[in-house]
Design a protein around this motif. Structure first.
Motif, PDB file in Angstrom:
ATOM      1  N   GLY A 168       0.817  -1.219   0.000  1.00 28.90           N
ATOM      2  CA  GLY A 168       0.000   0.000   0.000  1.00 28.90           C
ATOM      3  C   GLY A 168       0.848   1.265   0.000  1.00 28.90           C
ATOM      4  N   GLY A 169       0.208   2.354   0.387  1.00 23.17           N
ATOM      5  CA  GLY A 169       0.842   3.669   0.274  1.00 23.17           C
ATOM      6  C   GLY A 169       2.114   3.809   1.092  1.00 23.17           C
ATOM      7  N   ASP A 170       2.144   3.239   2.295  1.00 27.84           N
ATOM      8  CA  ASP A 170       3.371   3.361   3.108  1.00 27.84           C
ATOM      9  C   ASP A 170       4.530   2.642   2.428  1.00 27.84           C
ATOM     10  N   THR A 171       4.277   1.418   1.948  1.00 29.28           N
ATOM     11  CA  THR A 171       5.339   0.644   1.307  1.00 29.28           C
ATOM     12  C   THR A 171       5.770   1.317   0.002  1.00 29.28           C
ATOM     13  N   ALA A 172       4.794   1.763  -0.797  1.00 28.40           N
ATOM     14  CA  ALA A 172       5.130   2.377  -2.084  1.00 28.40           C
ATOM     15  C   ALA A 172       5.982   3.629  -1.870  1.00 28.40           C
ATOM     16  N   SER A 173       5.611   4.446  -0.889  1.00 28.82           N
ATOM     17  CA  SER A 173       6.362   5.689  -0.680  1.00 28.82           C
ATOM     18  C   SER A 173       7.740   5.409  -0.073  1.00 28.82           C
ATOM     19  N   ALA A 174       7.840   4.377   0.775  1.00 27.41           N
ATOM     20  CA  ALA A 174       9.148   4.025   1.337  1.00 27.41           C
ATOM     21  C   ALA A 174      10.065   3.474   0.241  1.00 27.41           C
ATOM     22  N   PHE A 175       9.534   2.590  -0.593  1.00 27.92           N
ATOM     23  CA  PHE A 175      10.344   2.078  -1.723  1.00 27.92           C
ATOM     24  C   PHE A 175      10.774   3.243  -2.623  1.00 27.92           C
ATOM     25  N   ALA A 176       9.846   4.133  -2.906  1.00 24.12           N
ATOM     26  CA  ALA A 176      10.163   5.257  -3.803  1.00 24.12           C
ATOM     27  C   ALA A 176      11.316   6.080  -3.235  1.00 24.12           C
ATOM     28  N   ALA A 177      11.323   6.244  -1.917  1.00 27.31           N
ATOM     29  CA  ALA A 177      12.395   7.021  -1.283  1.00 27.31           C
ATOM     30  C   ALA A 177      13.719   6.262  -1.279  1.00 27.31           C
ATOM     31  N   GLY A 178      13.655   4.925  -1.447  1.00 26.70           N
ATOM     32  CA  GLY A 178      14.879   4.118  -1.425  1.00 26.70           C
ATOM     33  C   GLY A 178      15.055   3.353  -0.126  1.00 26.70           C
ATOM     34  N   CYS A 179      13.956   3.155   0.598  1.00 29.60           N
ATOM     35  CA  CYS A 179      14.027   2.434   1.871  1.00 29.60           C
ATOM     36  C   CYS A 179      13.591   0.977   1.695  1.00 29.60           C
ATOM     37  N   PRO A 180      14.386   0.017   2.164  1.00 23.94           N
ATOM     38  CA  PRO A 180      13.873  -1.354   2.263  1.00 23.94           C
ATOM     39  C   PRO A 180      12.693  -1.376   3.240  1.00 23.94           C
ATOM     40  N   VAL A 181      11.795  -2.358   3.084  1.00 20.23           N
ATOM     41  CA  VAL A 181      10.587  -2.406   3.910  1.00 20.23           C
ATOM     42  C   VAL A 181      10.442  -3.783   4.554  1.00 20.23           C
ATOM     43  N   VAL A 182      10.156  -3.783   5.851  1.00 15.93           N
ATOM     44  CA  VAL A 182       9.749  -5.012   6.537  1.00 15.93           C
ATOM     45  C   VAL A 182       8.299  -4.805   6.949  1.00 15.93           C
ATOM     46  N   VAL A 183       7.408  -5.643   6.398  1.00 15.61           N
ATOM     47  CA  VAL A 183       5.977  -5.485   6.698  1.00 15.61           C
ATOM     48  C   VAL A 183       5.583  -6.426   7.824  1.00 15.61           C
ATOM     49  N   LYS A 184       4.863  -5.882   8.790  1.00 13.65           N
ATOM     50  CA  LYS A 184       4.159  -6.712   9.778  1.00 13.65           C
ATOM     51  C   LYS A 184       2.741  -6.861   9.234  1.00 13.65           C
ATOM     52  N   ALA A 185       2.417  -8.100   8.787  1.00 12.74           N
ATOM     53  CA  ALA A 185       1.101  -8.339   8.176  1.00 12.74           C
ATOM     54  C   ALA A 185       0.000  -8.145   9.205  1.00 12.74           C
ATOM     55  N   HIS A 186      -1.141  -7.620   8.773  1.00 10.99           N
ATOM     56  CA  HIS A 186      -2.288  -7.564   9.689  1.00 10.99           C
ATOM     57  C   HIS A 186      -2.880  -8.961   9.815  1.00 10.99           C
ATOM     58  N   SER A 187      -3.145  -9.369  11.060  1.00 12.08           N
ATOM     59  CA  SER A 187      -3.594 -10.745  11.296  1.00 12.08           C
ATOM     60  C   SER A 187      -4.984 -11.012  10.721  1.00 12.08           C
ATOM     61  N   ALA A 188      -5.705  -9.972  10.332  1.00  9.85           N
ATOM     62  CA  ALA A 188      -7.036 -10.181   9.756  1.00  9.85           C
ATOM     63  C   ALA A 188      -6.970 -10.662   8.308  1.00  9.85           C
ATOM     64  N   HIS A 189      -5.884 -10.356   7.585  1.00 14.74           N
ATOM     65  CA  HIS A 189      -5.837 -10.805   6.178  1.00 14.74           C
ATOM     66  C   HIS A 189      -4.459 -11.380   5.815  1.00 14.74           C
ATOM     67  N   PRO A 190      -4.085 -12.477   6.471  1.00 16.64           N
ATOM     68  CA  PRO A 190      -2.760 -13.048   6.197  1.00 16.64           C
ATOM     69  C   PRO A 190      -2.640 -13.635   4.790  1.00 16.64           C
ATOM     70  N   GLY A 191      -3.729 -14.202   4.257  1.00 16.42           N
ATOM     71  CA  GLY A 191      -3.657 -14.798   2.921  1.00 16.42           C
ATOM     72  C   GLY A 191      -3.466 -13.729   1.860  1.00 16.42           C
ATOM     73  N   THR A 192      -4.238 -12.654   1.961  1.00 19.97           N
ATOM     74  CA  THR A 192      -4.071 -11.520   1.046  1.00 19.97           C
ATOM     75  C   THR A 192      -2.638 -11.002   1.155  1.00 19.97           C
ATOM     76  N   SER A 193      -2.145 -10.962   2.383  1.00 17.82           N
ATOM     77  CA  SER A 193      -0.779 -10.452   2.619  1.00 17.82           C
ATOM     78  C   SER A 193       0.258 -11.361   1.968  1.00 17.82           C
ATOM     79  N   GLU A 194       0.071 -12.674   2.100  1.00 16.83           N
ATOM     80  CA  GLU A 194       1.061 -13.579   1.476  1.00 16.83           C
ATOM     81  C   GLU A 194       1.044 -13.398  -0.039  1.00 16.83           C
ATOM     82  N   LEU A 195      -0.152 -13.333  -0.628  1.00 14.59           N
ATOM     83  CA  LEU A 195      -0.229 -13.205  -2.093  1.00 14.59           C
ATOM     84  C   LEU A 195       0.485 -11.935  -2.564  1.00 14.59           C
ATOM     85  N   VAL A 196       0.165 -10.816  -1.938  1.00 20.10           N
ATOM     86  CA  VAL A 196       0.788  -9.556  -2.356  1.00 20.10           C
ATOM     87  C   VAL A 196       2.284  -9.587  -2.021  1.00 20.10           C
ATOM     88  N   GLY A 197       2.617 -10.175  -0.877  1.00 20.70           N
ATOM     89  CA  GLY A 197       4.028 -10.275  -0.493  1.00 20.70           C
ATOM     90  C   GLY A 197       4.831 -11.047  -1.538  1.00 20.70           C
TER      91      GLY A 197
END
Ligand SMILES: NC(=O)C1=CN([C@@H]2O[C@H](COP(=O)(O)OP(=O)(O)OC[C@H]3O[C@@H](n4cnc5c(N)ncnc54)[C@H](OP(=O)(O)O)[C@@H]3O)[C@@H](O)[C@H]2O)C=CC1
Ligand SMILES: O=C(O)CCC(=O)C(=O)O
Length: 526
Positions: A168-197
């Motif tokens: 989402g927006g936080d990850t996209a803007s961090a990548f754009a700035a040149g920052c690696p990202v570690v995401v803590k997945a929300h426990s409500a949608h882990p499957g969606t998170s794995e697919l996008v991950g």
């Protein structure tokens, strides 16, 4: 793509040993397969080390290469096809059309950030050439650019499983700035998170980037999130969620030996001012459009219109009659999680049980668990001023009308509001004077001020501000939506008399990147 339930640590899929997380289909209450492995200190340590190892290389990728990476993430998300939408529907209770729209927004914002990276003004390049002959003292050669802060921890939000989550927006803007990202997945949608991950992980590999540019960790409860924010290799945090969660993470960040910025978007009740001429001209229409905004997505937007303020009288009564009619017939959609539903019901029960609050209308009840029965309440300006509990967000389709005796009292109430993401004026030409009186207050309180619209629905663009003073966010100087979100993850560095062949490309003579630069004060492609 088959879901594995594994975390993504750099290029690897990784089994965790800290318990299991199951998504729940909120429309049935059923547990969804597979189980997702919870992470712990070992996964946080490994992901942060990889992110740190990747940082210096990732931050010096050419703008074109970084933009191509963002576009690859977008393409890979689209390539997930319908499986992504089907899984997100099951995990969130959100409808297909909404999630398809949200996927479009997610992909669109990744592509928009790619364009921003290519354009280059985010680098903030400035050159003040040396003035060796200046008296009484010569000026050295001074050049400034902005560099990324370092690895960023991103917390996926429950209410936008795509646009405010793994990519989402936080990850996209961090990548754009040149920052690696570690995401803590929300426990409500882990499957969606794995697919996008997996889509992000594949893009990292396709673009030949170091594996630590992206990791995805699961973990229910506070321990994984806390460990991530406390890790010395993490240099900033992006969060959207509850005030309690956001404040807890702000405290963790502030107590580090080296504190870091936390960009948390938390709690907002988004006041709407129904000014007298607008009410006189179109009370009924306003009542209907208000209910449409209030009930959109079961009210599960941080921009939901949670309070209305107006001068009491017959025109307001017409507005109320129209809103009561529309709300009374509104269906009860499924909420995102049992926890969010329980919090909504508790918030509504507290308002209904408050002796100084009247229940004006409730929406229809629904079959099945976790249904959001919309609610509209009313109170007086005095009661609102006396009782801080009335200023708290009820996340979901609930709103409180504050009947004010006059415009002066409306302004007094506005002055007592907490920080907000938005403030809305429903106004006609004859309300301009009243609006002008309110405006300085609203500028101090809110990140976005609207006239004759409704606050739900945030445009992803260059001028957007999705932020505001605490508790709307932890840092009202920034935005989490729109291209200005990149600013959160950058800091300036000045190079004084640094030899030409050591200077970064952005600051070299001849402007090899073709950037807009401020040269001796003048902006241009110098
Ligand atoms: N302002 C807004 O935009 C939003 C507000 N909300 C509000 O939040 C409530 C709960 O929703 P939810 O989305 O679950 O938000 P939470 O704040 O509870 O959770 C958001 C994320 O932060 C993690 N987390 C929460 N508390 C801590 C902590 N103390 N330390 C470390 N990590 C933490 C969660 O972990 P885990 O995955 O284990 O839960 C989750 O990943 C809603 O009822 C609503 O009031 C929700 C969504 C958006
Ligand atoms: O309404 C939107 O588009 C964004 C709202 C938001 O940021 C949120 O609800 O968390």
């Amino acid at each position: 793509m088959t879901l594995t339930g594994m975390m993504l640590i750099g290029a690897e899929s990784h089994r965790g040993r800290n318990g299991e997380i199951h998504a729940i289909d909120p429309s049935t209450g059923a547990k969804l397969e597979p189980a997702f492995d919870g992470g712990g200190a070992a996964e946080v340590d490994r992901a942060c080390q990889l992110a740190w190892d990747a940082f210096d290389r990732f931050r010096e990728t050419a703008p074109e290469d970084r933009a191509v990476f963002l576009e690859a993430v977008a393409r890979n998300i689209l390539d997930l096809g319908d499986a992504l939408i089907v899984r997100a529907m099951a995990e969130s209770g959100l409808l297909r059309a909404r999630l398809e729209g949200e996927r479009g927004r997610t992909v669109g914002q990744l592509r928009l950030f790619a364009a921003v990276v290519r354009e280059g003004s985010w680098l903030g390049a400035r050159i003040d050439p040396a003035l060796p002959e200046r008296a009484p003292l010569p000026r050295p050669d001074l050049r400034q650019r902005r560099i990324p802060l370092g690895p960023v921890a991103v917390f996926g939000a429950s209410n936008f499983p795509l646009a405010f989550s793994v990519a989402g927006g936080d990850t996209a803007s961090a990548f754009a700035a040149g920052c690696p990202v570690v995401v803590k997945a929300h426990s409500a949608h882990p499957g969606t998170s794995e697919l996008v991950g997996r889509a992000v992980q594949a893009a990292v590999a396709e673009c030949g980037l170091p594996e630590g540019v992206f990791s995805l960790i699961f973990g229910a409860g506070s321990s994984v999130g806390t460990a991530l924010v406390a890790d010395p290799r993490i240099r900033a945090v992006g969060f959207t969620g509850s005030r309690r969660g956001g404040v807890a993470l702000m405290e963790v960040a502030a107590k580090r030996p080296e504190p870091i910025p936390v960009y948390a978007e938390m709690s907002s009740i988004n006041p709407v001012f129904l000014l007298p001429a607008a009410l006189a001209a179109r009370a009924e229409a306003l009542g209907k459009s208000f209910v449409a905004s209030l009930t959109l997505g079961a009210g599960q937007f941080c921009t939901n219109p949670g309070i209305l303020l107006a001068v009491d009288g017959p025109d307001l009564d017409r507005f109320v009659a129209s809103a009561v009619d529309a709300l009374g017939g509104s269906a009860a959609p499924t909420m995102l999680t049992p926890g969010i539903h329980a919090a909504f019901d508790a918030g509504v029960a507290a308002l209904a049980g408050n002796a100084r609050v009247a229940t004006l209308a409730r929406g229809l009840d629904g079959d099945g668990p976790n249904r959001c029965r919309a609610a509209l309440f009313a109170t007086t300006a005095d009661a609102f001023l006396d009782d801080p509990a009335l200023r708290e967000e009820v996340f979901g389709a609930a709103s409180l009308l504050i009947r004010c005796p006059d415009l002066e009292s409306l302004r007094t109430v506005a002055e007592r509001l907490d920080g907000q993401l938005t403030a809305t004026l429903q106004m006609d030409a004859a309300d301009t004077g009243a609006a002008a009186v309110l405006l300085p207050t609203l500028e101090r309180k809110a990140g976005r001020i609207l006239a004759n619209g409704w606050p739900t629905g945030v445009e992803v663009c260059h001028a957007m501000v999705h932020g505001g003073p605490f508790p709307a966010t932890s840092d009202g100087r920034t935005t989490s939506v729109g291209t200005a979100a990149i600013e959160r993850f950058l800091r300036p560095v000045c190079y004084q008399d640094i030899p030409a062949d050591l200077l970064p490309q952005a600051l070299r003579d001849g402007n090899p990147l073709g950037l807009w630069r401020r040269f001796d004060g003048a902006l241009g492609r110098h």
